[in-house]
Design a protein around this motif. Structure first.
Motif, short mmCIF file in Angstrom:
data_model
loop_
_atom_site.label_atom_id
_atom_site.label_comp_id
_atom_site.label_asym_id
_atom_site.label_seq_id
_atom_site.Cartn_x
_atom_site.Cartn_y
_atom_site.Cartn_z
N ASN A 64 0.79 -1.24 0.00
CA ASN A 64 0.00 0.00 0.00
C ASN A 64 0.83 1.29 0.00
O ASN A 64 0.27 2.36 0.21
CB ASN A 64 -1.00 0.03 1.16
CG ASN A 64 -2.01 -1.09 1.04
OD1 ASN A 64 -2.25 -1.60 -0.05
ND2 ASN A 64 -2.60 -1.49 2.15
N VAL A 66 2.36 4.37 -1.73
CA VAL A 66 1.94 5.11 -2.92
C VAL A 66 3.14 5.36 -3.83
O VAL A 66 4.22 5.71 -3.36
CB VAL A 66 1.27 6.44 -2.53
CG1 VAL A 66 1.00 7.30 -3.77
CG2 VAL A 66 -0.03 6.17 -1.78
N VAL A 90 0.54 1.28 -4.67
CA VAL A 90 -0.66 1.93 -5.18
C VAL A 90 -0.21 3.00 -6.16
O VAL A 90 0.53 3.92 -5.79
CB VAL A 90 -1.46 2.57 -4.03
CG1 VAL A 90 -2.72 3.24 -4.57
CG2 VAL A 90 -1.80 1.54 -2.96
N ASP A 187 -8.08 -4.41 -1.66
CA ASP A 187 -6.87 -3.60 -1.49
C ASP A 187 -6.80 -2.53 -2.58
O ASP A 187 -7.27 -2.74 -3.69
CB ASP A 187 -5.61 -4.48 -1.58
CG ASP A 187 -5.32 -5.20 -0.28
OD1 ASP A 187 -5.96 -4.88 0.73
OD2 ASP A 187 -4.47 -6.12 -0.29
N PRO A 188 -6.19 -1.38 -2.26
CA PRO A 188 -6.10 -0.31 -3.26
C PRO A 188 -5.13 -0.66 -4.38
O PRO A 188 -4.11 -1.31 -4.14
CB PRO A 188 -5.59 0.88 -2.46
CG PRO A 188 -4.88 0.27 -1.29
CD PRO A 188 -5.61 -1.00 -0.97
N LEU A 191 -4.64 5.52 -7.01
CA LEU A 191 -5.08 6.71 -6.27
C LEU A 191 -5.13 7.84 -7.28
O LEU A 191 -4.10 8.32 -7.75
CB LEU A 191 -4.08 7.00 -5.14
CG LEU A 191 -4.25 8.31 -4.38
CD1 LEU A 191 -5.58 8.36 -3.62
CD2 LEU A 191 -3.08 8.49 -3.39
N VAL A 205 -9.66 6.50 -4.18
CA VAL A 205 -8.98 5.22 -3.97
C VAL A 205 -9.74 4.13 -4.72
O VAL A 205 -10.93 3.90 -4.47
CB VAL A 205 -8.89 4.88 -2.47
CG1 VAL A 205 -8.20 3.53 -2.29
CG2 VAL A 205 -8.14 5.98 -1.72
N MET B 1 -5.38 3.06 3.62
CA MET B 1 -6.15 2.97 2.39
C MET B 1 -6.91 1.65 2.29
O MET B 1 -7.99 1.57 1.74
CB MET B 1 -5.19 3.10 1.21
CG MET B 1 -5.57 4.20 0.25
SD MET B 1 -4.49 4.25 -1.15
CE MET B 1 -2.94 4.78 -0.44
N ASP B 2 -6.27 0.59 2.85
CA ASP B 2 -6.94 -0.70 2.81
C ASP B 2 -7.93 -0.83 3.97
O ASP B 2 -8.66 -1.80 4.06
CB ASP B 2 -5.90 -1.84 2.87
CG ASP B 2 -4.95 -1.67 4.04
OD1 ASP B 2 -4.79 -0.53 4.51
OD2 ASP B 2 -4.37 -2.68 4.47
N MET B 4 -10.27 1.46 4.59
CA MET B 4 -11.46 2.26 4.32
C MET B 4 -12.70 1.38 4.39
O MET B 4 -12.75 0.32 3.79
CB MET B 4 -11.36 2.92 2.94
CG MET B 4 -10.23 3.94 2.85
SD MET B 4 -10.03 4.61 1.19
CE MET B 4 -11.08 6.06 1.30
#
Lengths: 579, 579
Positions: A64, A66, A90, A187-188, A191, A205, B1-2, B4
């Motif tokens: 995760n 970025v 991400v 999971d993201p 973004l 997201v 972020m995960d 959310m």
């Protein structure tokens, strides 16, 4: 029956990453990327992505983290859509049109561990670095430049560069396992900022699951068969290229990458590579009309064009189709991970007169297949509007392809998801055949060259000017960009610019525009400023923007832009986060 | 972020039920079903399904209750694919070719709460009832007959019949909410038995998620555009019609239903309704070749035919394509919720000579898009075989579209999912271009008219005969059905039928066939019985079936079946659970 245990054979998280591995196995020798003289096959693209992912793992990327990127539609930008999530990161693709200040605001909000920049943004990088230093943002970010694949501009041997990371990446089997072990499809994966401004940045997201489902809907909605040749006229930084980045791998397509969106480049690439598909906002239609039309003598069919961002006038669609393009309209938004409505063509429409066909084509269409539901609701009663093609309501959607929410912005997330739907803020009607037509874009948004400009952001800047009492920004027509911001200003008492008696001019239109340019990306600045005594308001004191828009409709832009032959060769960044 | 939180706007379980609601909204006035003189629109089909679901709720259906159905491809069969899961039930479509005994075994295993039967199966129902009573199966099952929509044969006013349930169903808003509130996409939607035999029945449990993803793959693999006209030549009871039941709603297609699969009916329906798509096993190609070819003067393109079950000879494909059909091959199995491989056409193949094209077309192809992965592995080492088109291995697949498992059969489920893959039991090679070709069907299966016949099941019956010492059943060629069972029998000591000295014939071929007919569905009975002194075996005492198959290859069928003009009008139940 519902208690049966699931296992790794029948319960695999949904992620578009699988499309790349599949492409390398099912279409190993098909061309994945064309970029000038550069060619890759799907097997090569897969290998390059594995190598880049490995390097990111070696650089200690964590789940995760970025990874931001500022780059045009070059191969690296495409590869990062896979390699970054493969490494557990991400992807954060940033709008290249933004100024250093806006980018710094995004970076400060997103807190990336890596920032990849195309080498052309080297000075911008320094500016960003400077801004972040001033603001004392504790951002421990590794900057990596992207050069052309065959030409490195590395300053020192120790500098990390994109191709260097690809060269040094050597996937071990344990790394490969890690690369494909997405544990949770929620999971993201990406973004995506909806507007690159300093106040209240909204970072959408997107989950692996959402991206996966959106890809499938794009493929089905646009009816993309196997092996398309896709021209990258739409920036990948816009909503991951409306998810067509990943979708091209799913279809074993060929990505024709370009740095510059000009008529010359578009037509050249279509001819050279047999392009079958491209996406763009209607503004690009003007570019196409001014270029050399296609020679269709050796082509088997028209170039499929998916367009969104704003509704193209029927006459414009007709003209573009006359050139050898076939237009389909899509409506979407970053929050929906791309498309939400596709104007699916109905067989019976073929029997209608051409003008009527063009009118039908200009509607936004029906909900995509992977939406769980969509509706147009009365904003007061929350009831569905009648399907009469007249009664307006807000377009609302729900489904697993919709964003997880806005990063670090629970308030905006809550607002977006009020009443159990994603509230698009766009106003439309439903026709008796089920097709939705947007009658009004969400009230405050100005769409200039396909870019969404929030009037509120501009107003915030204007309000900060010491001589401004009130500001309201609305769209005014613009021949080239469709719309452009127009500001209505009430000055502080005694600072009036009009009337006969107090002739002293305290502030001029161009001063206020100049002030905006110092504080906003250029494309967001008002092209016209109107000084008024008071703004029209309703009983609650809310400014009545529709009245201002009516006034602004009568204005003609009078600035340096015009549609001339010169424009054709100009770079056009005319895309939108609201597709 | 995960972290959310998800909400009802962005986290909606995947289920093909949504396709129906969407069809009623996006294609309200398009024809959903054509059946003789009967016509429904998608809005009507949606309403009928809601009504049926309501009636099931009124009859106290509970979550995950099984609803069995024995019916040909009539509208009711189609509607139940939506109405039953809408009411929270699990659809169990039963192969109509099975005899009462096999059906009773399935019902006894599946324990349905409702059994829907087409009226033509009235006497079969009595037989089943009788069998279940004898076996003292505590099955509290409500039997509901299906008549033609406009002609009820209800015996008493109190009798429940299908159209009566539709008439009496009146969805309240709370019921509609309940209908669409699938809480978990891993919940079962369908229960499909792979073989209708008494021993060890394998009921494949399909989840909403699996069905949903399989539908999307079918649409993309076959490149089904919007608004297809689909002819139901493939029984819906086979793997939910390879998931095309639900997929047609997703595409707003028209379902052309038929009771009888004859050349006359096929050609009539294609002409009358402008059929664009149909599925069938290659056996149907023979039927098509004996009927009246299509008049293509007023058609815009060929009829797309998806075929599976066994590999059609290239010459046969060529002949059928000459009639106006375009053939695509698919490989699948009930355990994969339909298709697993699609023979995706590659553009460059168009430049090859026709014979080579036909050979490529006869391959099974590449993994479907919603598989997470597929491979061909050495059964000993579990290593991937080289992509050389020569080295054979077992086809294995994984992904969320794969079955949950076999109902009440953890042992078989465990075996199927060994090593983290669904082991198909089918042997194939991978060509350098990534396409898989099946070289040998799983060793023991006999595919007769597209139906999978387990040799083990027949052997089990033969072994029960008091005079049989050993039995081995393999496939022998059959002109009409492709394959048919051939039994090799070693009689109990002293019971020999051959040799010169002991001339007393204790049991004849036809006696043993007659015995099988008393104990098995007719289509599963051996057409030939060969008496031998001993069976070929390997060192571990395992019967070497390949050797027997080699012998059986030399046999010619000598029974009442032949390919003549009579056959054309015959009902052909020639479909398979292994697609």
């Amino acid at each position: 029956m519902d208690k049966m245990a699931l296992c790794e054979a029948n319960n695999v998280p949904l992620t578009p990453i699988t499309f790349l591995k599949r492409a390398s196995e099912c279409y190993p020798n098909r061309t994945s990327i064309i970029y000038g003289q550069t060619r890759f096959t799907w097997r090569q693209t897969y290998e390059r992505c594995c190598r880049l992912a490995t390097s990111l793992l070696t650089l200690n990327i964590s789940k995760n983290d970025v990874v931001s990127v500022v780059a045009p539609n070059i191969p690296a930008m495409y590869e990062m859509h896979f390699a970054v999530p493969m490494a557990g990161g991400v992807l954060n693709p940033i709008n290249t049109r933004l100024d250093a200040k806006s980018m710094a605001a995004i970076l400060s909000h997103a807190q990336p561990k890596f920032l990849f920049l195309d080498r052309i943004f080297e000075s911008l990088a320094q500016e960003i670095h400077h801004l972040l230093a001033i603001e004392d943002t504790h951002l421990n970010m590794l900057v990596i430049f992207i050069d052309e694949t065959d030409f490195s501009k590395k300053i020192s041997p120790n500098e990390l560069d994109y191709e260097g990371l690809i060269r040094s990446g050597e996937p071990t089997s344990s790394m490969v396992t890690r690369m494909f072990s997405i544990q949770n499809e929620q999971d993201p994966i990406s973004l995506n900022y909806t507007s690159g401004t300093t106040a209240d940045p909204k970072g959408v997201v997107v989950s692996h699951r959402g991206a996966y489902l959106s890809c499938l809907s794009a493929i089905m909605g646009w009816e993309i068969g196997t092996g398309p040749v896709y021209l990258w006229t739409l920036p990948m930084f816009h909503c991951n290229g409306w998810t067509l980045t990943w979708s091209m791998a799913a279809r074993g397509g060929t990505n024709v990458c370009m740095r510059q969106v000009t008529a010359l480049e578009i037509y050249k690439n279509i001819e050279l590579h047999g392009v079958t598909h491209m996406c763009c906002v209607p503004t690009v239609f003007n570019i196409l009309l001014q270029g050399n039309p296609l020679d269709f003598s050796h082509r088997s069919g028209p170039v499929q064009v998916l367009t969104g961002g704003s509704s193209p006038p029927a006459a414009l669609v007709k003209k573009v189709e006359g050139l050898g393009f076939k237009v389909m309209q899509v409506y979407g938004l970053t929050e929906a991970t791309g498309a939400a409505l596709f104007c699916e063509w109905q067989d019976e429409w073929n029997r209608l007169p051409e003008n009527q066909q063009m009118k039908l084509k200009a509607r936004q269409g029906v909900g995509i297949l992977t939406l769980a539901d969509f509706d147009v609701k009365d904003t007061e009663t929350q009831e569905s509007v009648p399907r009469d093609g007249k009664t307006m309501g807000e377009i609302v959607i729900k489904g697993s392809c919709i964003m997880k929410g806005y990063l670090k912005n629970p308030k905006a997330t809550f607002e977006a998801f009020k009443n159990g739907w994603l509230n698009t803020g766009d106003i439309g009607v439903v026709h008796p055949d089920g097709h939705v037509e947007i009658k009004d874009r969400s009230k405050d948004i100005i769409i200039s060259g396909g870019e969404n400009i929030s009037s509120v952001e501009i107003e915030n800047v204007l309000y900060k000017h010491q001589k401004v009492l009130e500001a309201a920004v609305v769209a005014m027509p613009h021949l080239m960009w469709g719309e452009t911001p127009c500001a209505f200003i009430v000055l502080e008492k005694g600072e009036t610019n009009h009337g006969d008696r107090e002739a002293k001019v305290v502030i001029r239109e161009r001063d206020l525009i100049e002030y905006c340019r110092e504080n906003l990306p250029r494309f967001m600045c008002p092209r016209k400023v109107v000084f008024v005594e008071e703004l029209p308001k309703n009983g609650n004191g809310k400014i009545l923007k529709p009245k201002l828009r009516d006034i602004a409709k009568g204005f003609v832009v009078n600035d340096e832009d015009n549609i001339g032959s010169k424009v054709v060769q100009r770079r056009v960044d005319c895309f939108t986060s609201r597709l």
